[in-house]
Write a protein that holds these residues in place. Structure first.
Motif, mmCIF file in Angstrom:
data_model
loop_
_atom_site.group_PDB
_atom_site.id
_atom_site.type_symbol
_atom_site.label_atom_id
_atom_site.label_comp_id
_atom_site.label_asym_id
_atom_site.label_seq_id
_atom_site.Cartn_x
_atom_site.Cartn_y
_atom_site.Cartn_z
ATOM 1 N N UNK A 234 0.660 -1.178 0.111
ATOM 2 C CA UNK A 234 -0.066 -0.113 -0.031
ATOM 3 C C UNK A 234 0.902 1.368 0.016
ATOM 4 N N UNK A 235 0.514 2.257 -0.539
ATOM 5 C CA UNK A 235 1.132 3.538 -0.623
ATOM 6 C C UNK A 235 0.803 4.532 0.302
ATOM 7 N N UNK A 236 -0.164 4.099 1.323
ATOM 8 C CA UNK A 236 -0.294 4.889 2.501
ATOM 9 C C UNK A 236 -0.901 3.840 3.602
ATOM 10 N N UNK A 237 -1.081 4.623 4.833
ATOM 11 C CA UNK A 237 -1.588 3.763 5.992
ATOM 12 C C UNK A 237 -3.131 3.400 5.988
ATOM 13 N N UNK A 238 -3.826 4.454 5.243
ATOM 14 C CA UNK A 238 -5.438 3.909 5.255
ATOM 15 C C UNK A 238 -5.384 2.604 4.408
ATOM 16 N N UNK A 239 -4.711 2.478 3.245
ATOM 17 C CA UNK A 239 -4.661 1.285 2.443
ATOM 18 C C UNK A 239 -4.242 0.056 3.330
ATOM 19 N N UNK A 240 -3.319 0.309 4.123
ATOM 20 C CA UNK A 240 -3.091 -0.892 4.839
ATOM 21 C C UNK A 240 -4.184 -1.085 5.757
ATOM 22 N N UNK A 241 -5.003 -0.373 6.209
ATOM 23 C CA UNK A 241 -6.063 -0.498 7.294
ATOM 24 C C UNK A 241 -7.095 -1.211 6.469
ATOM 25 N N UNK A 242 -7.371 -0.787 5.261
ATOM 26 C CA UNK A 242 -8.417 -1.397 4.318
ATOM 27 C C UNK A 242 -8.033 -2.924 4.296
ATOM 28 N N UNK A 243 -6.973 -3.086 3.836
ATOM 29 C CA UNK A 243 -6.504 -4.624 3.696
ATOM 30 C C UNK A 243 -6.590 -5.566 4.980
ATOM 31 N N UNK A 244 -6.053 -4.683 6.103
ATOM 32 C CA UNK A 244 -6.062 -5.498 7.253
ATOM 33 C C UNK A 244 -7.697 -5.977 7.814
ATOM 34 N N UNK A 245 -8.613 -4.885 7.323
ATOM 35 C CA UNK A 245 -9.887 -5.152 8.012
ATOM 36 C C UNK A 245 -10.914 -6.245 6.957
ATOM 37 N N UNK A 246 -9.998 -6.512 5.957
ATOM 38 C CA UNK A 246 -10.748 -7.690 5.307
ATOM 39 C C UNK A 246 -10.647 -9.182 5.971
ATOM 40 N N UNK A 247 -9.620 -8.957 7.221
ATOM 41 C CA UNK A 247 -9.546 -10.316 7.739
ATOM 42 C C UNK A 247 -8.724 -11.473 7.104
ATOM 43 N N UNK A 248 -7.910 -10.832 6.045
ATOM 44 C CA UNK A 248 -7.148 -11.764 5.225
ATOM 45 C C UNK A 248 -5.637 -11.377 5.269
ATOM 46 N N UNK A 249 -5.372 -10.101 6.157
ATOM 47 C CA UNK A 249 -4.112 -9.705 6.207
ATOM 48 C C UNK A 249 -3.629 -9.232 7.300
ATOM 49 N N UNK A 250 -2.548 -9.089 8.046
ATOM 50 C CA UNK A 250 -1.976 -8.687 9.003
ATOM 51 C C UNK A 250 -1.001 -7.427 8.597
#
Length: 305
Positions: A234-250
């Protein structure tokens, strides 16, 4: 009989003051090379400015070459006169500002993404103080990556920036603001969410997909990221949060940014004791920039928050 010759024009303009400021920096830095960093202009440009000043004054101000740098006797006298002139200009500016203290203009600020949830709120509080002091000032905020903020400060497009401190650039001033702590998180529906997360081995960690940032990181941060099985970026921290909230990523997030999901029981920290790092954030301004009363007022407000 010595003939008096008027070397300088009756009215000194900005161009003349600029040449004298460059000369002052060269003298105080002991040569062109060190002045290049201080002035944030190239060595050839400095050399040209000194030659122009010498031509204007019709005198040799300094020796430069293989033998090294040194100031001539006349050059030393010009340096002392320059100090007096610049001090007088500063005194005049301060006196006039004391007569008319109303600030009117713009303040252009560059900020790294997702800083609004930082508990200290120094940026916000400083803006509040500035607007109280100078209600006519226009505030322009750009939420852009750190490297773009640095470029914006150097080219004068931005007056001040808020960035993670990862390196020191010669043309910038740095003012420490605060430290930001980041932890490793997983979300609801992730296999780790309902497990004991007090400790997890490096080997076990690689069994889970992870999201890592593409923006620059400190060496400490990189060491933690290297332990992850990076299958997303991810290019930013909001993108990281999006992916964590999928339940598939840490992935790693600042604690202040993740707090809202922690309170809603949508995220949990993984092995908080070992999976963490700290990032220093600083305010940056351009070295040698022309005096800006609005920026000075904002920096003063930052220092008192």
């Amino acid at each position: 009989m010595v003939q008096n010759t008027t070397l300088l024009p009756k009215q000194l303009g900005d161009s003349h003051i600029r040449l004298l400021r460059i000369y002052k920096s060269v003298v105080e830095n002991g040569g062109f090379a060190n002045a290049e960093v201080d002035l944030n202009i190239s060595k050839p440009a400095i050399s040209q400015a000194i030659s122009e000043l010498e031509s204007l004054l019709a005198m040799r101000l300094c020796h430069r070459g293989r033998a090294g740098f040194s100031v001539t006797e006349q050059g030393q006298q010009v340096y002392q006169s320059t100090l007096q002139l610049l001090a007088s200009l500063e005194t005049f500016r301060a006196q006039v500002n004391g007569i008319n203290t109303e600030l009117n203009g713009e303040l252009n600020i560059g900020i790294t993404d997702n800083m609004v949830t930082v508990p200290q709120m120094r940026i916000t509080e400083a803006i509040r103080r500035l607007k109280h002091q100078a209600p006519k000032v226009t505030i322009n905020i750009s939420m852009i990556p750190p490297e773009e903020i640095e470029s914006g400060i150097l080219d004068g497009h931005l007056h001040i920036g808020i960035v993670p401190y990862l390196r020191s650039i010669a043309g910038l001033n740095y003012f420490k603001l605060y430290q930001e702590r980041s932890l490793l998180y997983c979300a609801t529906n992730h296999p780790l969410f309902d497990k004991d997360l007090s400790m997890i081995s490096d080997q076990a960690l690689t069994g889970y997909d992870a999201v890592v940032p593409t923006y620059p990181q400190s060496q400490e941060n990189k060491q933690q990221q290297l332990l992850l099985n990076a299958t997303a970026t991810s290019t930013d921290r909001e993108g990281i949060a999006f992916l964590i909230l999928t339940g598939r990523f840490i992935g790693f997030l600042p604690t202040h940014f993740a707090e809202r999901w922690i309170k809603e029981d949508k995220m949990r920290a993984v092995d908080e004791r070992n999976r963490h790092f700290t990032t220093q954030f600083s305010a940056i301004t351009r070295k040698g920039a022309r005096s800006n009363l609005i920026l000075e007022a904002y920096l003063e407000a930052l220092n008192h928050t």
